[in-house]
Design a protein around this motif. Structure first.
Motif, short mmCIF file in Angstrom:
data_model
loop_
_atom_site.label_atom_id
_atom_site.label_comp_id
_atom_site.label_asym_id
_atom_site.label_seq_id
_atom_site.Cartn_x
_atom_site.Cartn_y
_atom_site.Cartn_z
N LYS A 126 0.84 -1.20 0.00
CA LYS A 126 0.00 0.00 0.00
C LYS A 126 0.88 1.26 0.00
N TYR A 127 0.33 2.31 -0.59
CA TYR A 127 1.07 3.55 -0.80
C TYR A 127 1.50 4.24 0.50
N TYR A 128 0.79 3.97 1.61
CA TYR A 128 0.98 4.81 2.79
C TYR A 128 2.28 4.58 3.55
N VAL A 129 3.16 3.73 3.03
CA VAL A 129 4.50 3.66 3.65
C VAL A 129 5.22 5.00 3.45
N LEU A 130 4.79 5.73 2.44
CA LEU A 130 5.40 7.04 2.18
C LEU A 130 4.77 8.14 3.05
N ASP A 131 3.69 7.78 3.73
CA ASP A 131 3.05 8.70 4.67
C ASP A 131 2.59 7.88 5.87
N LEU A 132 3.55 7.21 6.53
CA LEU A 132 3.20 6.20 7.53
C LEU A 132 2.43 6.79 8.71
N ARG A 133 3.05 7.68 9.44
CA ARG A 133 2.39 8.27 10.61
C ARG A 133 3.00 9.64 10.85
N PRO A 134 2.28 10.53 11.55
CA PRO A 134 2.84 11.87 11.77
C PRO A 134 4.24 11.80 12.39
N GLY A 135 5.15 12.55 11.81
CA GLY A 135 6.54 12.56 12.29
C GLY A 135 7.39 11.46 11.68
N GLN A 136 6.78 10.60 10.95
CA GLN A 136 7.51 9.46 10.33
C GLN A 136 6.97 9.31 8.91
N SER A 137 6.99 10.43 8.19
CA SER A 137 6.35 10.44 6.88
C SER A 137 7.17 11.25 5.88
N TYR A 138 7.52 10.58 4.78
CA TYR A 138 8.28 11.21 3.68
C TYR A 138 7.44 12.36 3.08
N VAL A 139 6.16 12.06 2.87
CA VAL A 139 5.25 13.04 2.26
C VAL A 139 5.11 14.26 3.18
N GLU A 140 4.83 13.99 4.45
CA GLU A 140 4.60 15.08 5.41
C GLU A 140 5.82 16.01 5.48
N HIS A 186 15.81 -1.81 3.59
CA HIS A 186 14.94 -1.39 2.49
C HIS A 186 13.80 -0.46 2.96
N ILE A 187 13.24 -0.79 4.11
CA ILE A 187 12.13 0.01 4.63
C ILE A 187 12.64 1.03 5.64
N GLY A 188 13.68 0.65 6.37
CA GLY A 188 14.24 1.51 7.41
C GLY A 188 14.63 2.89 6.89
N ILE A 189 15.22 2.97 5.70
CA ILE A 189 15.67 4.29 5.23
C ILE A 189 14.47 5.19 4.89
N THR A 190 13.30 4.60 4.70
CA THR A 190 12.12 5.40 4.35
C THR A 190 11.29 5.79 5.57
N VAL A 191 11.23 4.91 6.57
CA VAL A 191 10.40 5.23 7.74
C VAL A 191 11.15 5.09 9.08
N GLY A 192 12.42 4.80 9.02
CA GLY A 192 13.19 4.58 10.25
C GLY A 192 13.46 5.88 11.00
N SER A 193 14.11 5.71 12.16
CA SER A 193 14.35 6.88 13.03
C SER A 193 15.32 7.89 12.40
N LYS A 194 16.14 7.42 11.44
CA LYS A 194 17.11 8.34 10.83
C LYS A 194 16.68 8.82 9.45
N ALA A 195 15.44 8.52 9.08
CA ALA A 195 14.96 8.89 7.74
C ALA A 195 14.95 10.40 7.52
N LYS A 196 14.64 11.15 8.60
CA LYS A 196 14.55 12.61 8.46
C LYS A 196 15.89 13.21 8.05
N GLU A 197 16.94 12.83 8.78
CA GLU A 197 18.27 13.40 8.47
C GLU A 197 18.82 12.79 7.17
N GLY A 198 18.39 11.61 6.83
CA GLY A 198 18.91 10.94 5.64
C GLY A 198 18.08 11.24 4.40
N LEU A 199 17.17 10.37 4.11
CA LEU A 199 16.40 10.45 2.86
C LEU A 199 15.59 11.74 2.72
#
Lengths: 356, 121
Positions: free
Chosen positions: A71-85, A323-336
């Protein structure tokens, strides 16, 4: 163990039991995909979502293509942990192509339908809606491969390409490659009989990639069960991981046989419909992202794109994580997230020309 | 120096990690084994054959009652997919035409003032 540590541990125990009870009773429901959006177009099961920034939008709209099997929402998982947000908060307009949930009626959808028709329609709609002549295209996993194919065949409206852990070289050390190239499984028969490949079949294949991940995961959970924030993150990701969707049969056959078995893309033999894909013809700015511990798309498979394309403006971003960690992991903000925001800022999209 | 409780906890952690590592290696080896893969594929193939036979029998029954079968539904799916394809292909062509027109009208705009300038000179 010191007295202080012992008291802390004793304090955590009732919380663990309480949270375990709440989990079993289904009282903890993670809030997923919370960034507000509007649905601006639909094609079959697919729909195009638009996430607008609150303040004035910047000049670099981005279209995200998620993987076709989740499902698409891995890119908008939850507030504070969302690529889209994150990107919306940075003032970017984000478009996201939700593939929807394919049913029996979608078994004949081909790779050409997904790449040229659906992504094509999404790109055109995003351009018209944003008033830009081009938009940035970001593809994740299989969605990344689709985005690469689109960018190679229809570069006119693509300002830049972001290939996020997208498999390009399909012959690697990974288990998926080993299974596909073994040639034992009759893929055509599977698709003929099942129509769309069921989500359960795909889910069990992915579980077999790392069979020991489950005990490790639950051991980690029992350690941190007292922490409600951790629990919320854990359940959000688990909900997404178990929310798989089926794979349209015709596309599955093409994907596995021609890409995984024969590795046609890097041999220059792969065609979408009747159009031959030449990776070396890609000349737009390209950001290739790899994950160091990716067991689904090994870094060498994803970074192949960076070595092949003709682009002069290209960057290889090798991030630490899975694979998933870089998109929604704790370091995604500073990284991806922050790298993408910087990339978009550096590459503004030109305005659309109008007929007068 | 570790107290006995700490020592026991540390040891059980190490044992568990070792077990995880060994099991992980065992699974990886098995899942790459060609004999194992062949066996799994054969099983899957046989269950697909069984499913196919069931569908065939079911189709015969449904046909007798004039109820649409899997086959007739598939025909319908193909038709709908083809219609969607043609519509999206048309959309793409219209978009390309719009782009060409926009490019031409911009080129005309650029040339017109130059021509007018040339005439006045």
């Amino acid at each position: 163990m010191k007295a202080q540590e012992l008291s802390q541990e004793l304090w955590k125990q009732p919380k663990r039991l309480h949270n375990a009870w709440k989990m079993m009773m289904g009282e903890i429901q993670p809030e997923l995909a919370q960034t507000p959006y509007e649905e601006i177009a639909t094609w079959g099961k697919a729909r195009l979502l638009k996430y607008s920034p609150k303040e004035e939008s910047k000049d670099s709209p981005i279209l995200m293509i998620p993987s076709i099997i989740n499902k698409y929402y891995v890119l908008d998982l939850r507030p504070g942990q969302s690529y889209v947000e994150y990107l919306v908060q940075k003032g970017q307009t984000v478009y996201l192509l939700d593939w929807g949930t394919p049913g029996p009626q979608d078994r004949y959808l081909t790779l050409e339908d997904h790449v040229i028709r659906f992504i094509g329609a999404a790109v055109r709609t995003a351009c018209k809606d944003s008033g830009k002549a081009k938009v940035h295209l970001m593809g994740y996993c299989i969605g990344g491969t689709f985005a690469i194919l689109y960018a190679a065949l229809r570069p006119q409206k693509v300002a830049s390409l972001i290939a996020l852990t997208a498999p390009v070289n399909f012959h690697d050390e990974g288990l998926l490659s080993c299974w596909a190239s073994s040639g034992h499984l009759d893929i055509q028969k599977l698709a003929d009989q099942m129509g769309s490949i069921p989500a359960d079949f795909l889910q069990s294949s992915f579980s077999m990639l790392m069979p020991m991940a489950s005990p490790q995961k639950y051991r980690n959970l029992s350690d941190k069960l007292w922490d409600e924030d951790f629990l919320d993150k854990f359940l959000s990701l688990e909900t997404w991981l178990n929310d798989n969707i089926s794979f349209p049969g015709a596309t599955y056959v093409e994907y596995i046989k021609r890409l995984y078995e024969n590795n046609e893309l890097i041999k220059g033999k792969f065609s979408v419909g009747k159009e031959l894909v030449d990776l070396s013809s890609i000349s737009m700015p390209v950001l290739t992202v790899t994950a160091s511990q990716d067991h689904i798309v090994p870094p060498a498979s994803a970074s192949y794109l960076h070595e092949t394309i003709a682009s002069t403006d290209k960057q290889l971003l090798a991030l630490k994580g899975g694979h998933i960690g870089i998109t929604v992991g704790s370091k995604a903000k500073e990284g991806l997230y922050s790298h993408t925001a910087q990339w978009l800022e550096k590459h503004p999209c030109p305005d659309q020309r109008k007929v007068s | 120096m570790m107290n006995p409780l700490e020592f026991q906890m540390e040891m059980s952690k190490k044992m568990f990690s070792e077990w995880e590592k060994n099991m992980g290696e065992y699974f990886d080896k098995t899942l790459r084994d060609q004999g194992f893969l062949k066996l799994v594929s054969q099983n899957l193939s046989q269950s697909l054959d069984f499913q196919g036979e069931m569908q065939k029998q079911m189709g015969t029954v449904l046909k007798a009652f004039s109820i649409p079968t899997e086959e007739s539904m598939q025909g319908l799916y193909k038709t709908v997919n083809n219609l969607e394809r043609r519509m999206l292909d048309l959309e793409e062509k219209i978009d390309q035409l719009e782009d060409t027109l926009a490019a031409k009208s911009e080129a005309v705009k650029e040339v017109t003032p130059k021509k007018a300038q040339g005439k006045t000179e």
